[in-house]
Write an enzyme that holds these catalytic residues in place. Structure first.
Site, short mmCIF file in Angstrom:
data_model
loop_
_atom_site.label_atom_id
_atom_site.label_comp_id
_atom_site.label_asym_id
_atom_site.label_seq_id
_atom_site.Cartn_x
_atom_site.Cartn_y
_atom_site.Cartn_z
N THR A 99 -4.28 -0.37 9.32
CA THR A 99 -5.45 -0.97 9.98
C THR A 99 -4.97 -1.58 11.29
O THR A 99 -4.21 -2.55 11.27
CB THR A 99 -6.07 -2.07 9.11
OG1 THR A 99 -6.44 -1.51 7.85
CG2 THR A 99 -7.30 -2.67 9.77
N MET B 212 -17.74 -7.27 8.14
CA MET B 212 -18.83 -7.65 7.24
C MET B 212 -18.30 -8.24 5.93
O MET B 212 -18.80 -9.27 5.47
CB MET B 212 -19.72 -6.43 6.96
CG MET B 212 -20.99 -6.79 6.24
SD MET B 212 -22.22 -5.50 6.43
CE MET B 212 -23.38 -6.00 5.19
N SER B 213 -17.27 -7.62 5.37
CA SER B 213 -16.81 -8.14 4.07
C SER B 213 -16.11 -9.49 4.22
O SER B 213 -16.30 -10.37 3.38
CB SER B 213 -15.90 -7.12 3.37
OG SER B 213 -14.80 -6.81 4.18
N LYS C 269 -13.47 0.99 9.99
CA LYS C 269 -12.72 0.04 9.14
C LYS C 269 -12.94 -1.40 9.64
O LYS C 269 -13.14 -2.32 8.84
CB LYS C 269 -11.24 0.41 9.17
CG LYS C 269 -10.30 -0.57 8.51
CD LYS C 269 -10.41 -0.58 7.01
CE LYS C 269 -9.42 -1.58 6.41
NZ LYS C 269 -9.71 -1.88 5.01
N LYS D 1 -37.11 -21.18 9.00
CA LYS D 1 -37.45 -22.50 8.43
C LYS D 1 -36.63 -22.76 7.17
O LYS D 1 -36.04 -23.84 7.00
CB LYS D 1 -38.96 -22.51 8.12
CG LYS D 1 -39.52 -23.77 7.51
CD LYS D 1 -39.76 -23.73 6.01
CE LYS D 1 -40.62 -22.60 5.54
NZ LYS D 1 -40.77 -22.54 4.06
N ASP E 142 11.46 2.91 5.34
CA ASP E 142 10.95 1.55 5.54
C ASP E 142 12.15 0.74 6.04
O ASP E 142 13.30 1.05 5.70
CB ASP E 142 10.43 0.96 4.22
CG ASP E 142 9.61 -0.31 4.41
OD1 ASP E 142 8.38 -0.27 4.17
OD2 ASP E 142 10.19 -1.35 4.80
N LEU F 99 1.78 0.94 8.23
CA LEU F 99 2.54 -0.21 8.76
C LEU F 99 1.60 -1.39 8.98
O LEU F 99 0.38 -1.23 8.98
CB LEU F 99 3.21 0.22 10.07
CG LEU F 99 4.29 1.31 9.88
CD1 LEU F 99 4.65 1.95 11.21
CD2 LEU F 99 5.52 0.71 9.21
N MET G 103 0.83 -1.21 0.00
CA MET G 103 0.00 0.00 0.00
C MET G 103 0.86 1.26 0.00
O MET G 103 0.67 2.16 -0.82
CB MET G 103 -0.91 0.00 1.24
CG MET G 103 -1.86 -1.16 1.31
SD MET G 103 -3.06 -1.18 -0.05
CE MET G 103 -4.21 0.07 0.50
N ASN H 58 -16.45 -2.55 8.79
CA ASN H 58 -16.51 -2.83 7.35
C ASN H 58 -15.85 -4.16 7.03
O ASN H 58 -16.41 -4.99 6.30
CB ASN H 58 -15.82 -1.70 6.58
CG ASN H 58 -15.86 -1.96 5.09
OD1 ASN H 58 -16.89 -1.77 4.45
ND2 ASN H 58 -14.75 -2.41 4.54
P1 NAD Z 1 2.91 -4.81 3.66
O1 NAD Z 1 3.28 -5.93 4.57
O2 NAD Z 1 2.99 -4.99 2.19
O3 NAD Z 1 3.79 -3.51 4.01
C1 NAD Z 1 4.19 -3.14 5.29
C2 NAD Z 1 5.51 -2.38 5.15
O4 NAD Z 1 5.89 -1.88 6.44
C3 NAD Z 1 6.66 -3.28 4.66
O5 NAD Z 1 7.32 -2.65 3.58
C4 NAD Z 1 7.57 -3.40 5.89
O6 NAD Z 1 8.93 -3.52 5.55
C5 NAD Z 1 7.28 -2.09 6.58
N1 NAD Z 1 7.58 -2.08 8.00
C6 NAD Z 1 7.23 -3.00 8.93
N2 NAD Z 1 7.64 -2.61 10.15
C7 NAD Z 1 8.26 -1.41 9.98
C8 NAD Z 1 8.90 -0.51 10.87
N3 NAD Z 1 8.97 -0.77 12.16
N4 NAD Z 1 9.41 0.63 10.35
C9 NAD Z 1 9.33 0.91 9.02
N5 NAD Z 1 8.77 0.07 8.14
C10 NAD Z 1 8.22 -1.07 8.61
O7 NAD Z 1 1.43 -4.36 4.09
P2 NAD Z 1 0.38 -3.52 3.22
O8 NAD Z 1 -0.44 -4.45 2.39
O9 NAD Z 1 1.05 -2.36 2.60
O10 NAD Z 1 -0.59 -3.01 4.39
C11 NAD Z 1 -0.26 -1.92 5.23
C12 NAD Z 1 -1.48 -1.62 6.11
O11 NAD Z 1 -2.60 -1.30 5.27
C13 NAD Z 1 -1.89 -2.80 6.99
O12 NAD Z 1 -2.35 -2.32 8.24
C14 NAD Z 1 -3.03 -3.42 6.19
O13 NAD Z 1 -3.93 -4.15 7.01
C15 NAD Z 1 -3.67 -2.18 5.58
N6 NAD Z 1 -4.41 -2.42 4.33
C16 NAD Z 1 -3.92 -3.22 3.35
C17 NAD Z 1 -4.64 -3.40 2.18
C18 NAD Z 1 -4.11 -4.26 1.04
O14 NAD Z 1 -4.89 -4.56 0.11
N7 NAD Z 1 -2.84 -4.64 1.02
C19 NAD Z 1 -5.89 -2.77 2.01
C20 NAD Z 1 -6.36 -1.93 3.01
C21 NAD Z 1 -5.63 -1.76 4.17
#
Ligand code: NAD
Length: 299
Positions: A96, A177-178, A171, A240, A31, A65, A12, A174
């Site tokens: 999230t 439910m999904s 969130k 039923k 990162d 994160l 993301m 949502n």
């Molecule tokens: P991901 O695992 O792809 O990315 C997380 C990133 O954070 C990684 O690049 C990791 O190296 C970095 N990271 C971890 N710990 C760290 C730290 N202490 N300092 C700096 N960097 C650090 O996850 P994502 O899919 O990008 O999801 C991120 C958030 O968004 C999550 O909370 C996820 O639930 C939420 N989210 C994801 C999606 C999706 O479709 N992927 C959709 C909606 C919400």
């Protein structure tokens, strides 16, 4: 244009920080994965050597994160992002995480004089790539408004869900439910296949009925949201039908766990006396079990 610190460049965050750059903002990124930082630097971002460096002296600091402990550690642990932010920085957590983590973080930052908006997103990384996320924001109205330049760059719509923590809570509701619907949908299709049906023809049927269209804008809207639980479809009859389906599926060795749990809710609702009412009255039964005040219908 704003100066933004962006921490967490995964599926993301990588796409979102690129959208911020495309919108013309100055973005400092960090990162723990150096390859992700390098990649954003190649797109015009500033590679920060630490999370604190990304966060120092910025208009906005965004975290994306994996989970609450990562966010709390980044802010208040060794990386020291909370200390690095200046009083004028607006902190936006778009991860999230658990509501109690959001509440703890907001309270600790408030003690330090730093404003926060919780803004988890709807939509997958594919939506992030197109800058089409749905932003679910919690916080003071003026802070959500102030965060809009960030939200505009990564999202298609911002919904101000309420006070601090309301974005995180919305969130979770949502996604509850999904994710549950995903399992229910899979159960129904396996049931159809095991019953010897043409699954794609069944999908066509389901897509056109309450099964596929859902309750929020149909059955609930016409009935219980309007204060009316007179039966359009009676709850006892719905119960039923559910039990007929469960019994038939059991004979086919098809496990219907979501349906079995729903059958218990209908049984409770009948026990509460709602059998003769509309099937949407399961909402009232669950409100009673959750000890919520008042009634969901009839004022
Ligand atoms: P991901 O695992 O792809 O990315 C997380 C990133 O954070 C990684 O690049 C990791 O190296 C970095 N990271 C971890 N710990 C760290 C730290 N202490 N300092 C700096 N960097 C650090 O996850 P994502 O899919 O990008 O999801 C991120 C958030 O968004 C999550 O909370 C996820 O639930 C939420 N989210 C994801 C999606 C999706 O479709 N992927 C959709 C909606 C919400």
């Amino acid at each position: 244009m704003a100066s933004i610190g962006f921490i967490g460049l995964g599926r993301m965050g990588h796409a979102m920080s690129r959208k911020l750059l495309e919108a013309g903002h100055e973005v400092w990124v960090f990162d723990i994965n150096p390859a992700a930082v390098k990649s954003i630097a190649e797109h015009g971002g500033h590679a920060a050597a630490s999370a604190a460096e990304a966060a120092g002296n910025r208009d906005f600091v965004v975290t994306m994160l994996p989970n609450g402990p990562d966010v709390e550690e980044t802010l208040f642990g060794a990386p020291g992002v909370a200390r690095a932010m200046s009083k004028g920085t607006l902190y936006i957590d778009m991860s999230t995480i658990a509501p109690d983590a959001t509440d703890r973080i907001a309270a600790r930052l408030a003690e330090m004089g730093i404003r926060m908006v919780d803004a988890p997103v709807g939509g997958t990384s594919e939506f992030a790539e197109r800058g089409q996320l749905l932003i679910l924001a919690g916080g003071a109205a003026q802070d959500v408004e102030a965060a809009q330049p960030v939200f505009d760059a990564v999202g298609r719509e911002t919904i101000h869900c309420g006070a601090s923590g309301a974005g995180t809570r919305t969130k979770l509701v949502n996604n509850y439910m999904s994710t549950a619907l995903n399992t229910l949908t899979a159960e129904a299709l396996v049931f159809a296949e095991a019953a010897g049906l043409d699954v794609m023809r069944t999908v066509k049927v389901l897509a056109g009925t309450t099964a596929g269209k859902g309750f929020l804008t149909g059955a609930y809207d016409r009935k219980i949201f309007s204060g009316d639980i007179s039966p359009e479809f009676g709850l006892a009859l719905a119960s039923k039908d559910l039990n007929l389906a469960l019994a038939y599926a059991a004979g086919l060795n098809v496990p219907l766990g979501v349906g079995a749990a729903a059958s218990q809710v209908y049984a409770m609702s009948r026990a509460d006396g709602f059998g003769p009412n509309d099937w949407s009255a399961v909402l009232e039964t669950l409100r009673l079990k959750a000890a919520l005040p008042g009634r969901s219908f009839g004022g």
